[in-house]
Design an enzyme around this catalytic site. Structure first.
Site, short mmCIF file in Angstrom:
data_model
loop_
_atom_site.label_atom_id
_atom_site.label_comp_id
_atom_site.label_asym_id
_atom_site.label_seq_id
_atom_site.Cartn_x
_atom_site.Cartn_y
_atom_site.Cartn_z
N GLU A 116 0.83 -1.22 0.00
CA GLU A 116 0.00 0.00 0.00
C GLU A 116 0.87 1.27 0.00
O GLU A 116 0.39 2.34 0.34
CB GLU A 116 -0.96 0.02 1.20
CG GLU A 116 -1.92 -1.16 1.29
CD GLU A 116 -2.95 -1.25 0.16
OE1 GLU A 116 -2.95 -0.39 -0.75
OE2 GLU A 116 -3.74 -2.21 0.17
N HIS A 139 -2.61 2.06 8.31
CA HIS A 139 -3.73 1.33 7.69
C HIS A 139 -3.94 0.05 8.47
O HIS A 139 -2.98 -0.66 8.77
CB HIS A 139 -3.41 1.02 6.23
CG HIS A 139 -4.33 -0.01 5.64
ND1 HIS A 139 -5.68 0.20 5.52
CD2 HIS A 139 -4.10 -1.25 5.17
CE1 HIS A 139 -6.23 -0.88 4.99
NE2 HIS A 139 -5.30 -1.78 4.77
N HIS A 141 -7.13 -3.24 9.58
CA HIS A 141 -8.42 -3.87 9.30
C HIS A 141 -9.27 -3.89 10.58
O HIS A 141 -9.68 -4.97 11.02
CB HIS A 141 -8.21 -5.28 8.75
CG HIS A 141 -7.37 -5.31 7.50
ND1 HIS A 141 -6.80 -6.46 7.00
CD2 HIS A 141 -7.00 -4.32 6.63
CE1 HIS A 141 -6.12 -6.19 5.89
NE2 HIS A 141 -6.21 -4.88 5.65
N GLU A 169 -17.10 11.12 23.42
CA GLU A 169 -15.79 11.70 23.08
C GLU A 169 -15.55 11.87 21.58
O GLU A 169 -14.62 12.57 21.18
CB GLU A 169 -14.68 10.80 23.63
CG GLU A 169 -14.67 10.69 25.14
CD GLU A 169 -13.80 11.76 25.78
OE1 GLU A 169 -12.58 11.69 25.65
OE2 GLU A 169 -14.38 12.68 26.39
N HIS A 210 -12.95 -3.33 3.94
CA HIS A 210 -11.50 -3.58 3.99
C HIS A 210 -10.88 -3.05 5.31
O HIS A 210 -10.31 -3.82 6.06
CB HIS A 210 -10.83 -2.95 2.76
CG HIS A 210 -9.35 -3.20 2.68
ND1 HIS A 210 -8.68 -3.40 1.49
CD2 HIS A 210 -8.41 -3.28 3.65
CE1 HIS A 210 -7.41 -3.61 1.73
NE2 HIS A 210 -7.21 -3.54 3.04
O1 2HA Z 1 -1.35 -6.46 2.96
O2 2HA Z 1 -3.60 -4.56 4.54
O3 2HA Z 1 -4.33 -3.59 2.20
C1 2HA Z 1 -1.64 -5.51 3.83
C2 2HA Z 1 -2.92 -4.85 3.58
C3 2HA Z 1 -3.32 -4.51 2.22
ZN ZN Z 2 -5.48 -3.77 4.08
#
Ligand code: 2HA
Ligand code: ZN
Length: 271
Positions: A116, A139, A141, A169, A210
């Site tokens: 990413e 980033h 999940h 909050e 995602h």
């Molecule tokens: O591989 O989270 O979006 C890592 C990730 C891809």
């Molecule tokens: Zn991801």
């Protein structure tokens, strides 16, 4: 030269990734982090003139020329970063021409930066234009945020309003709301461009089905932003099946914003 494994930025990356793994957000190789470092600090730990690998990228990120980042590796598991930082993390410097990066340290098994990277670098560009003190892109999940994208309207106004209403909050932590992108293929320039476009307005961008991208001035602030959104999404998922008796009203949200001197995203509260 000081020992790089003791560098605060390496330790912070280790602690963060372990923590996120234990939150259950970063299964397998899920998630990635990039952290813009101060060259003067890196110099204490690393000969920054020594390049171990030149990595071309299919992007023009000239805006970031010469900037140094510590970045999680592609295919690497957050679970393992703490035990083996020099394999799972890398320190890269963006080429003068902006179409590649030099590896200065890490990825010792021949690895490369996160898949990413386009979304990370393009996001750094947009956030730095808005805030010169911006440093971190995470980033992840986050489970309940992903869950929420299946059952909730994906418009930014409605998504943000629900998050604000779930926890007192929230208005104080992210008065600027969250951006939302519909499902898209990940790991490429297109999602990077769309994410960066949203980052002109938001510090947080949800990728439907995602995960989420969060940005901030340091690791604690950025993690804290995502953690707060995730907590709110968790409460939504817990209560959405039940008859709601009361919620935080728009008037109360306005009262909160006033008391904590924050400005709610324009147009997101009802008049
Ligand atoms: O591989 O989270 O979006 C890592 C990730 C891809
Ligand atoms: Zn991801």
């Amino acid at each position: 030269m000081k020992e790089i494994l003791n560098a605060p930025f390496v330790k912070q990356m280790c602690k963060l990734t372990s923590n996120m793994y234990r939150m259950g957000w970063d299964e397998r190789n899920g998630g990635n982090v990039s952290f813009l470092l101060d060259q003067e600090v890196v110099k204490d730990y690393l000969d920054i003139n020594k390049v171990t690998k030149r990595i071309p990228i299919n992007l023009d990120v000239k805006f970031l020329s010469g900037k140094i980042f510590i970045v999680t590796g592609t295919g690497k598991y957050f679970k393992n970063v703490e035990d083996d930082p020099s394999v799972n993390l890398g320190i890269i410097r963006v080429w003068e021409e902006g179409n590649g990066v030099d590896l200065l340290w890490g990825y010792e098994d021949g690895g490369a930066p996160t898949s990413e990277l386009p979304s990370h670098l393009m996001t750094h560009i947009e956030r730095l234009k808005i805030d010169p003190d911006h440093r971190v892109v995470i980033h992840t999940h986050a489970t309940n945020i992903v869950a929420m994208t299946f059952v909730h309207d994906l418009t930014e106004r409605e998504f943000t309003r629900t998050l604000w209403q779930m926890c007192t909050e929230c208005m104080v932590v992210f008065p600027d709301g969250v951006g939302v992108l519909p499902w898209m293929l990940c790991g490429n320039d297109e999602i990077g461009q769309k994410t960066a476009e949203k980052m002109k307005e938001y510090r947080l961008v949800v990728w439907a089905h995602h995960g989420i991208f969060g940005t901030g001035r340091d690791i604690d602030e950025t993690f804290g932003l995502i953690e707060t959104v995730e907590k709110s999404a968790e409460i939504f998922i817990k209560i959405m099946h039940m008859p709601i008796k009361q919620t935080i009203t728009d008037e109360q949200l306005r009262t909160l914003a006033k008391a904590f001197c924050v400005t709610p995203k324009s147009g997101f509260l009802n008049n």
